[in-house]
Write an enzyme that holds these catalytic residues in place. Structure first.
Site, PDB file in Angstrom:
ATOM      1  CD  GLU A 168      -2.426   1.217   2.741  1.00 54.45           C
ATOM      2  OE1 GLU A 168      -2.721   0.179   3.372  1.00 54.45           O
ATOM      3  OE2 GLU A 168      -2.536   2.353   3.214  1.00 54.45           O
ATOM      4  CG  HIS A 169       3.482   2.682   3.170  1.00 55.35           C
ATOM      5  ND1 HIS A 169       3.985   3.830   3.725  1.00 55.35           N
ATOM      6  CD2 HIS A 169       2.554   2.227   4.023  1.00 55.35           C
ATOM      7  CE1 HIS A 169       3.383   4.045   4.873  1.00 55.35           C
ATOM      8  NE2 HIS A 169       2.519   3.094   5.085  1.00 55.35           N
ATOM      9  CD  GLU A 191       1.322   4.419   8.443  1.00 57.50           C
ATOM     10  OE1 GLU A 191       2.048   4.790   7.504  1.00 57.50           O
ATOM     11  OE2 GLU A 191       0.134   4.095   8.333  1.00 57.50           O
TER      12      GLU A 191
END
Lengths: 541, 478
Positions: free
Chosen positions: B92-93, B169
């Site tokens: 996703e990143h 994160e």
């Protein structure tokens, strides 16, 4: 709807007890039928669900039988409808915007907020927000109100800001009459019992504690920058109740305030998702000739003062070394906010200021949040991407009916406060330079798309209709606003920035302030050509 | 061939869904009536079609000037194993760091200049990439999305750089105790199974995942029959299908070596995890039992049951006039700062529970009253409770669909979970069919005398022993 033999088959299946030996023949028969059914309808039809017989055992993957096919709405460009506005005999304005759907949002907006509290103890707005929808003349308690609303699937909410108070209810369209009667009751005839006020005092104290405890100091900084920019008047007055006033506010004080400010001329009944005539009828029935509980409003003591921008500095020394509420420590930061006067939302220059705000953009240094959230704005490109020690640089624009404030919030380690201030003042001066073509286009497109995306949701449309009608008496439709945004040019930006840079700066600072430059130095930096702070010679460190 | 079965399976599923099984007529014999006057729903129809490669396309035309369009994929941390746990999140990143046709800066500038928002999320069973934009930019949006999903460039240099971002994160998420609590709940409840893995994965994987791992993940999970292109806003369905045909026809639908990934059942284990830390000011505690799966018919009564328990936060001004009994007690006795009832449903299992935050002197009482609330659901639910909960549930279901992004998300998840979009009229009918007796029976089936999974973080000295809480799951009164 099914053939008779099929119905018969099912009844046999349900009546048969598979374990009973006497019904072996019937069992065999039904097994045959079940197998036929299996062949005809496939495996999904035969699967028994664990709830057993008697309860609906239809998986959500299969449509529920027995529901008539719904007639779906077709979209026919209703969104371009005008907002209709009517003024009743007592001065109350009724505005509505039609939008398809089972639910509507209806509410009353009042031109009253913390800016009008100059002659009263500050914090009345805060109390009124929390006391909203408590017991009223018709409804004995908040419980009864919620029960009535639940019948129509509704929710109610009150929000106050510096210049507006908003009571809103979202419910099914068929409950419109009940909703308007409830609103009229809640706004004009609240009982304000002593025990309710006492309970709200506790809630207010808790909220003040929570504000001081949380790691994100943004609400505190907003209070401070307003107090700095508009020293002691109108919008500079505190929006949250100061701790010393919590005990001073009681029913008498509230009534004296409400008598002056809750008058029909200062109110708008706004609705989204309903027909205008229906809303006007309900308004006539419930809001015309209603005596409010604090006696007839004479409105003698209304504060009509215009916001005076003064500029100035407000400092709060606070130990920010241990603000994290969880196990991961948050680094110690000093927060500053520097602001300059912009313009009110009634002026034409408001749109260029909004585009300028979008162009500056900014956010947290960790991540913009993905493509589209402003990663190419000036505060990211020039500030956060170049100076990795800055934690945050965001620009905000607050605008009221007579003045406005454009400010930039930045935070960094306490030892680098001086550099941080210099970077921000340099950014302000560079705003006055010419804006790049692509940069300006991007900011305009982002502003337009943000406007349209926010206006997808019904409560936002309601607030937009209400606020515009309350302040200007009419509503600019979204596509009109988009046209105005498209017509902004680089020279407009330059013009408004030059005007802005002539005003006295407002500074708010929170945290460890030992390295903070003096207010005079900041002022000098903002009037200089390049935005640098004056050199200081430190003989003793 | 297994691959073609996968493709055909969805078509067969659709055919079966359309046929009305006669067993379903047993509804008529049930207590609640489902007769419903034909009504104007007030929402447009969701149209669904499919491409030849199995990609489903669903859209709802609401006439807005903005729209949200996205790709929802049946892939998530549940499909990962110990070695590549966190690959989905890492991907996703990496997704927005450039594709073969649009390098990173070009992609970002295009999105920013359109004034669009590009976002993504990964959960245990679903991954989504979606874009919010003005309706006139829809073709460009579909093109960019197809690029992001199909031809992510995955540069080695970018992967190295993203490692630190992912680690940072993870550190930030550790600070959000509610997220940590609910995550650990899955680790406890589904221990030893793929559902127990966290979406972010362990930090060792964030440091060691290679480009090959990410490429393998894409090639084994991003297949057309498992994907849905969903859109909501001022979107014309036929135009959208045309755009999908031109950009998504190349999506593969065959697996290498015909190895179709199959989800193994994840067992639920009654267990607990305690993280005592007396330095924290508040304790976060979550207790859950195994709930219903996402398409099970039991889920509607369970949702009604959760609406009866409700939620509460100290900043609600309502005080002791809230409708939920547990909330009233929480105010009167000052039991907690906040609580909420939740139900996380997956394709074959679910977690139904209550999460609360309280200070260290009220944990015992709050836990007692929480389990008391559950026992009440199993034994003494009344008509008025159910009616209130039904109204609240219907209002929240409709109220959530406020804006093109929630509607698009709803469409994507419904198609992945149920194979169709459940219209609001049907939700309404299913909710209306719930009776108090049904709530009691179904709650008893899931809650009564079952071993719960429990997680507690913070100053939890007062929390009773697991065996005490296990005894709180039944009453000796009958």
């Amino acid at each position: 709807m099914f053939a008779p033999e099929v119905v018969e088959e099912i009844s046999i299946l349900i009546r048969v007890d598979f374990r009973s030996k006497t019904s072996r023949m019937a069992t065999h028969m039904s097994r045959c039928r079940t197998w036929c059914r299996l062949q005809r309808f496939g495996i999904a039809a035969y699967r028994k669900y664990s709830t057993g017989g008697g309860y609906p055992n239809v998986s959500l993957s299969t449509p529920l039988p027995g529901i008539p096919k719904p007639v779906f709405a077709s979209v026919d460009g209703q969104e371009k409808c005008e907002t209709k506005i009517t003024t009743l005999e007592n001065g109350l304005k009724v505005a509505s915007q039609n939008k398809f759907g089972q639910f509507c949002t209806v509410g009353i907006l009042i031109n009253s907020g913390s800016r009008h509290e100059a002659k009263y103890p500050s914090g009345i707005g805060h109390f009124l927000e929390k006391l909203a929808f408590s017991s009223t003349a018709q409804y004995g308690s908040k419980d009864e109100i919620l029960l009535t609303l639940e019948k129509h699937g509704g929710i109610c909410d009150c929000q106050t800001s510096r210049d507006t108070t908003m009571y809103a209810v979202s419910a099914e369209v068929k409950g419109l009459d009940t909703v308007v009667s409830l609103l009229s009751d809640a706004v004009l005839q609240p009982r304000l019992l002593d025990e309710e006020v006492e309970m709200i005092r506790m809630a207010v104290r808790f909220e003040l504690e929570d504000l001081n405890m949380r790691p994100d100091p943004e609400p505190l900084l907003t209070e401070m920058i307003h107090a700095a920019a508009y020293r002691g008047n109108t919008v500079g007055l505190p929006r949250f109740c100061p701790a010393e006033n919590v005990d001073k506010i009681d029913k008498a004080v509230l009534h004296s305030y409400l008598r002056n400010y809750y008058c029909p001329e200062r109110m708008v009944l706004a609705g989204v998702g309903i027909e205008h005539e229906q809303l006007v009828d309900c308004a006539r029935k419930h809001l015309l000739d209603v005596k409010p509980v604090w006696g007839a409003s004479l409105a003698t003591n209304v504060d009509l003062s215009v916001a005076q921008y003064t500029g100035g500095i407000v400092k709060m020394e606070k130990d920010m070394s241990d603000v994290s509420l969880g196990p991961t420590p948050i680094p110690e930061l000093t927060h500053i906010m520097i602001g300059l006067e912009s313009c009110s939302f009634l002026e034409e220059d408001f749109i260029p200021f909004a585009v300028l705000n979008m162009m500056m953009g900014g956010g947290g240094s960790f991540s913009a949040g993905g493509p589209g959230k402003g990663m190419f704005t000036r505060l990211y490109l020039n500030v956060l991407n170049r100076h990795h020690w800055m934690y945050n640089a965001t620009s905000y624009h607050h605008s009221y009916e007579d003045s406005g404030l454009l400010c930039i919030h930045a935070s960094a380690d306490p030892r680098q406060v001086r550099e941080m201030v210099e970077i921000i003042t340099r950014e302000f001066i560079q705003m006055g330079g010419s804006a790049g073509e692509m940069e300006l286009e991007r900011a305009k497109t982002q502003l337009k798309s943000m406007l349209m995306m926010n206006l997808e949701s019904r409560p936002v449309i309601f607030e937009d209709v209400g606020r515009q009608v309350l302040s200007t008496g009419k509503r600019k439709l979204p596509h009109e606003l988009c046209d105005l945004i498209s017509s902004v040019t680089a020279s407009d930006i330059k013009r408004v920035t030059t005007k802005m840079l002539r005003s006295k700066p407002a500074v708010a600072a929170l945290g460890d302030l030992t390295e903070l430059p003096t207010y005079e130095h900041i002022q000098a930096a903002l009037s200089s050509k390049d935005g640098r702070l004056p050199r200081i010679y430190r003989l003793f460190r | 061939m297994a691959a073609s079965v996968c493709r055909v399976g969805s078509t067969v599923g659709r055919v079966l869904a359309k046929t009305r099984s006669p067993i379903l007529l047993s509804l008529r014999r049930g207590q609640a009536s489902v007769s419903y006057a034909q009504s104007l729903v007030g929402a447009p129809e969701t149209q669904v079609s499919a491409l030849d490669n199995g990609l489903r396309i669903a859209s709802e035309d609401t006439g807005h000037a903005t729209c949200t369009v996205g790709v929802w994929i049946s892939a998530g941390s549940r499909y990962e194993n110990e070695k590549n746990n966190g690959a989905g999140f890492f991907l996703e990143h990496m997704a927005f760091k450039g594709t073969k046709k649009h390098p990173q800066t070009a992609l970002e500038q295009q999105v920013e200049s359109m004034g669009a928002h590009l976002s993504a999320y990964t959960s245990r069973e679903h991954t989504a990439f979606y874009m919010k934009t003005l309706t006139k930019d829809l073709p460009k949006a579909v093109e960019l999305l197809s690029d992001v999903v199909q031809s992510c460039s995955l540069n080695e240099a970018d992967i190295e750089q993203q490692r630190s971002v992912v680690l940072r994160e993870m550190e930030e998420v550790e600070g959000n105790l509610q997220e940590v609590c609910l995550d650990l709940l899955h680790t406890a409840a589904y221990q030893g199974t793929p559902l127990g893995q966290s979406v972010l994965g362990p930090s060792s994987n964030a440091r060691n995942l290679t480009r090959q791992d990410l490429v393998d993940y894409i090639s084994s999970h991003y297949k057309a029959p498992r994907m849905v292109l969903a859109a909501a806003g001022g979107v014309n369905h036929d135009e959208l299908v045309g755009m999908a045909k031109s950009h998504f026809s190349g999506l593969s639908f065959q697996y290498e070596g015909d190895a179709v990934p199959v989800l193994s059942p994840c067992r639920f284990t009654g267990s607990e995890i305690r993280m005592r830390d007396d330095a924290l000011p508040l304790a976060h505690i979550a207790i859950a039992v195994e709930g219903a799966s996402v398409s099970s018919p039991d889920i509607v009564p369970l949702m009604v049951a959760n609406a009866i328990v409700g939620s509460y936060d100290l900043t609600y001004g309502g005080g002791k006039h809230l409708s939920s009994r547990l909330a009233r007690l929480a105010v009167e006795e000052n039991l907690c700062h906040s609580f909420q009832a939740f139900h996380s449903a997956y394709s074959d299992t679910g977690l139904m529970g209550i999460h609360f935050v309280s200070d260290k002197h009220h944990i015992d009482d709050m836990m007692h009253w929480t389990q008391n609330a559950w026992m009440n659901l199993c034994t003494t639910v009344t008509d008025s409770d159910v009616v209130r909960a039904q109204n609240a549930l219907k209002a929240s279901l409709i109220g959530q669909l406020n804006g093109t992004t929630p509607i698009c998300d709803d469409i994507g998840r419904h198609i992945l979970n149920y194979g169709r979009r459940i219209p609001l009229a049907e939700w309404s009918a299913r909710i209306d069919a719930v009776t108090p007796r049904m709530v009691r029976d179904i709650c008893s089936k899931y809650i009564y005398d079952k071993c719960p999974a429990m997680v507690a973080i913070g100053p939890i000295e007062q929390l009773p022993d697991y065996n005490r809480m296990r005894s709180g799951m039944y009453w000796l009164r009958f």
